[in-house]
Design an enzyme around this catalytic site. Structure first.
Site, mmCIF file in Angstrom:
data_model
loop_
_atom_site.group_PDB
_atom_site.id
_atom_site.type_symbol
_atom_site.label_atom_id
_atom_site.label_comp_id
_atom_site.label_asym_id
_atom_site.label_seq_id
_atom_site.Cartn_x
_atom_site.Cartn_y
_atom_site.Cartn_z
ATOM 1 N N GLU A 157 0.658 -1.308 -0.125
ATOM 2 C CA GLU A 157 -0.023 0.031 -0.158
ATOM 3 C C GLU A 157 0.732 1.306 0.034
ATOM 4 O OE1 GLU A 157 -0.599 -2.521 1.892
ATOM 5 O OE2 GLU A 157 -2.672 -3.208 1.537
ATOM 6 N N PHE A 205 -11.223 -8.179 13.493
ATOM 7 C CA PHE A 205 -10.218 -8.473 12.544
ATOM 8 C C PHE A 205 -9.747 -7.198 11.448
ATOM 9 C CE2 PHE A 205 -8.722 -10.608 8.731
ATOM 10 C CZ PHE A 205 -7.533 -10.877 9.128
ATOM 11 N N GLN A 206 -8.425 -7.005 11.566
ATOM 12 C CA GLN A 206 -8.105 -5.756 10.498
ATOM 13 C C GLN A 206 -8.801 -4.582 10.856
ATOM 14 O OE1 GLN A 206 -7.882 -7.172 6.435
ATOM 15 N NE2 GLN A 206 -5.963 -8.083 6.749
ATOM 16 N N LYS A 247 -17.562 -1.366 6.062
ATOM 17 C CA LYS A 247 -18.006 -2.012 5.216
ATOM 18 C C LYS A 247 -19.533 -2.063 4.925
ATOM 19 C CE LYS A 247 -17.140 -6.936 3.398
ATOM 20 N NZ LYS A 247 -16.456 -8.135 3.528
ATOM 21 N N MET A 272 24.581 8.831 1.887
ATOM 22 C CA MET A 272 24.427 10.286 2.585
ATOM 23 C C MET A 272 24.755 10.006 4.041
ATOM 24 S SD MET A 272 24.151 13.248 2.162
ATOM 25 C CE MET A 272 23.088 14.038 0.721
#
Lengths: 186, 582
Positions: free
Chosen positions: B50, B112-113, B162, B480
């Protein structure tokens, strides 16, 4: 390699002559922030203060216009003039913020706070507490044989002073609302 | 019209003119993916992580000037988007991220999630919303696009449970959606502009200092800036974010300023008597030590965000407004007053600047045996000049060299992570750019360490036939970090070398694309041409000098006039106070 050799503050127009950022000028300002009453708006405002390291001395929030979905957040904050200006600008650009008013600079304002103080004691201390309460125009809103709950309204300084007097007389608990403020006049 | 929340999402995106969504499906966004499946107007680009989706949306947005869109699921999908959101916030990039959420009746149960997505993303978005009612969904999406692109642009997020996606309600068309009271001031205060114009007429040593705000304001802003610079004859420098607003080939161009900016640009900033900041924000990479920043100048700051003005540097004139509108007004006033400048002062100023230019601060020690990273970029520049070219970068030495050695003639051609400095930005961003410009040459100038952070997105490039060129300057070091350890930490190179690097050519083959290895400067031109000619993604492993340092450099805690030009000057230059700065 100091090619131009310009001394610091050499020009009277230098931005640095205006204000020394390290000068310990800490001011207290009361801000009124009119916000859209949407979920999370208080968290957003508080998150701004904590995330950017600003101080909150007092914070009051409640819906003030139900039909217009508006809430008023009154916040007392401290900082250098530059920090105060930055706080106002940071608040002003938030999406749910309608208006930011600095009541400290926009003219005289009324500031009030409500406090409840529980004082427990017997004998002379109890009588002295009641006597001082009268002087401070605090009301007794609950009483037992061994305690009072005083209610008082005033400036934060007045409440501080009253609380200091009550401490040796048996102050057990104190609840304060934080400052609510409005400009004077119309 | 009645429709489900999921259909509303797709309909609202279409109404907003969205043609591409970068995303990754999951349980909490399945209804939206089902709707995406059943239409052809919006293309969905399946990413591999993502974070990649958000960077692709950023690359898309930066290269087109439109709003980029990403779609992620709840919980880990949303938390993976956080880096991209923060990156977009710091660089003022307009993107809309849609995230799924557990059903409203499960919120707060540690489902969940489940994650508190609006809580987590509140400080890293311009604004965010949790939509609990399908009837509010379409209106919220339209408002989100408005917020993302208005005023100072930035990322917004809409969290959609949802059950809200499944439920049915009336669709709110774009025209009737309330955008709320959010309408940042665009028109500058004419009196403030007048004060700026007056200062411009008499200034002896003026300089334009421009930033990403010019690019965000649109192409007209760049055109007006060019007109103003040519008409006044003032020198102009730009931040990393603003490259391309004024062409690198322009005669008044001083090059980039800042920590790794050009000598002439930084000394012009230090020595000027009038600084005109247009759409930049006095970032710490630009100012160096605040108390010695351009001590002899009057300063004007044009910014659409009032909180940028006087935040770091106190200015004499602050102008809150859109760059296009401000430049239009300034040009009008300046012409109306007779198009005056201090010609005598300017001539002396240019003579001084030309002395600084003669130092040739970008010089480096050439080599016939190893590829110098600067040389690699010089050749890349020479061989791609004039092409329809877009450049993205990762973060580190290669990024600064790219900014120094590549020239940008137009805005929207240079995509880099400036404010947040996100390693892993460049590869996904290059894919986002390529999706928006399928026929153009898109090159990600990378370091091998940064590039590995999101290399899984090569799968996305292959699947969606995005022929992005990954030009990796491989020094087998975190360059760097290594440079700072050399200068600041007694040459103790703690964890700054890349051991066990993959064979990039074999890696390319594993992904099904082309790998090129180049180790000899003699072969470089031909190898670069092979990369450009290849019709498909390329991973170019350019083995460069391992210990090259990036100069010029303003060490931490130093002012502009104490720049380092090369290795010989680096001994003991950074004190203990500077070491605590980043």
């Amino acid at each position: 390699m100091n090619a131009l050799n310009i001394k610091r503050g050499a020009s009277s127009h230098s931005a640095y002559d205006l204000r020394d950022p390290n000068a310990p000028v800490i001011e207290s300002h009361t801000l009124a922030v009119i916000v859209e009453n949407e979920p999370g708006v208080l968290a957003r405002v508080i998150g701004l203060f904590s995330g950017r390291g600003y101080n909150i001395d007092s914070l009051t929030v409640a819906e003030t216009d139900h039909a217009g979905h508006r809430s008023r957040i009154t916040v007392v904050t401290r900082g250098t003039p530059a920090v105060i200006e930055q706080i106002k600008n940071q608040l002003g650009r938030m999406v749910p913020v309608y208006e930011v008013h600095d009541l400290t600079v926009e003219g005289p304002a009324v500031q009030r706070e409500l406090a409840l103080l529980k004082v427990a004691g017997k004998g002379d201390a109890r009588i002295e507490a009641l006597r001082l309460a009268e002087i401070f125009r605090a009301n007794v809103v609950d009483s037992t044989l061994e305690s009072f709950v005083f209610e008082m309204t005033g400036t934060p300084e007045k409440i501080d002073a009253f609380a200091d007097l009550m401490r040796p007389l048996g102050l057990k608990d104190i609840a304060r609302t934080g400052v609510a403020a409005l400009p004077r006049g119309v | 019209m009645q429709m489900t929340g999921a259909r509303m999402v797709v309909q609202a995106l279409k109404d907003q003119g969205v043609d591409t969504v970068f995303g990754y499906p999951g349980g909490a966004v399945l209804p939206i993916y089902d709707e995406i499946f059943q239409q052809n107007d919006i293309r969905h680009v399946l990413v591999r992580h993502e974070q990649g989706a958000v960077h692709m949306a950023e690359g898309y947005a930066r290269s087109t000037g439109k709003v980029g869109v990403a779609l992620v699921t709840s919980g880990p999908g949303a938390t993976n988007a956080v880096t991209g959101l923060t990156d977009a916030l710091l660089d003022s990039i307009p993107i809309v991220v849609l995230s799924g959420q557990v059903p409203t009746f499960m919120i707060g149960t540690d489902g969940f999630q489940e994650a508190d997505t609006v809580g987590i993303t509140r400080p890293c978005t311009k604004h965010n919303w949790l939509v609990k009612d399908t009837a509010q969904l379409a209106g919220t999406i339209h408002k989100a696009f408005h917020v993302a692109r208005s005023g100072r642009p930035g990322p917004v997020l809409i969290d959609i449970p949802k059950d809200v996606q499944f439920a049915t309600a009336a669709y709110t068309p774009m025209e009737s959606a309330a955008t709320g009271h959010y309408a940042p001031k665009r028109t500058p205060d004419a009196e403030a502009v007048a004060r700026m114009v007056e200062m411009m007429e008499t200034a002896e040593r003026p300089v334009f200092y421009t930033g990403g705000g010019v690019i965000n304001s649109g192409r007209e802003a760049s055109r007006l800036l060019r007109e103003f610079v040519e008409a006044t004859g003032f020198p102009i420098t730009s931040t990393l974010m603003g490259l391309g607003a004024y062409p690198a080939s322009g005669k008044n161009w001083l090059g980039m300023l800042g920590m790794h900016g050009l000598y002439e640009a930084n000394l012009a900033m230090h020595g000027c008597d009038l600084m005109i900041n247009i759409g930049a924000r006095f970032d710490d990479r630009i100012t160096g030590r605040i108390s010695d920043f351009s001590p002899g100048s009057r300063k004007v700051h044009v910014d659409i965000d009032p909180s940028s003005i006087n935040k770091v540097i106190r200015v004499d004139v602050g102008i809150v407004g859109d760059v296009t509108e401000t430049l239009t007004e300034a040009l009008r006033q300046w012409k109306a007053r007779g198009s005056k400048v201090n010609r005598e002062g300017l001539a002396k100023w240019w003579a001084q600047i030309n002395e600084w230019r003669a130092v040739k601060c970008l010089s480096y020690k050439p080599s016939t045996t190893t590829i110098k990273p600067q040389y690699a970029l010089e050749r890349l520049e020479a061989l791609t000049k004039g092409m329809d070219r877009y450049i993205t970068t990762e973060v580190g030495q290669h990024q600064m060299w790219a900014a120094q050695f590549l020239g940008f003639e137009e805005p929207h051609r240079w995509m880099t992570s400036g404010g947040l400095g996100t390693m892993g930005y460049g590869l996904p961003a290059s894919i986002g750019v390529q999706i928006a410009h399928p026929e153009s040459l898109v090159i990600n100038v990378a370091g091998e360490a940064s590039w590995l952070m999101n290399m899984q997105e090569m799968g996305t490039a292959m699947q969606f036939r995005a022929p992005v060129k990954q030009f990796i300057l491989n020094n087998e070091r975190l360059g760097m970090v290594r440079q700072w350890q050399e200068l600041l930490h007694g040459e103790r190179y703690s964890s700054s070398w890349s051991e066990s690097l993959p064979d990039f050519v074999k890696l390319a083959e594993a992904f099904g694309c082309k790998g090129i290895l180049c180790t000899d400067p003699k072969d470089l031109d031909e190898a670069i041409m092979e990369m450009i000619r290849y019709d498909g993604p390329v991973i170019f492993d350019c083995r460069v000098e391992k210990h090259e340092n990036c100069f010029p450099m303003i060490p931490s805690g130093k002012p502009h006039n104490e720049m380092l030009l090369g290795d010989a000057e680096t001994q003991g230059v950074i004190g203990s106070k500077g070491a605590v700065l980043v």
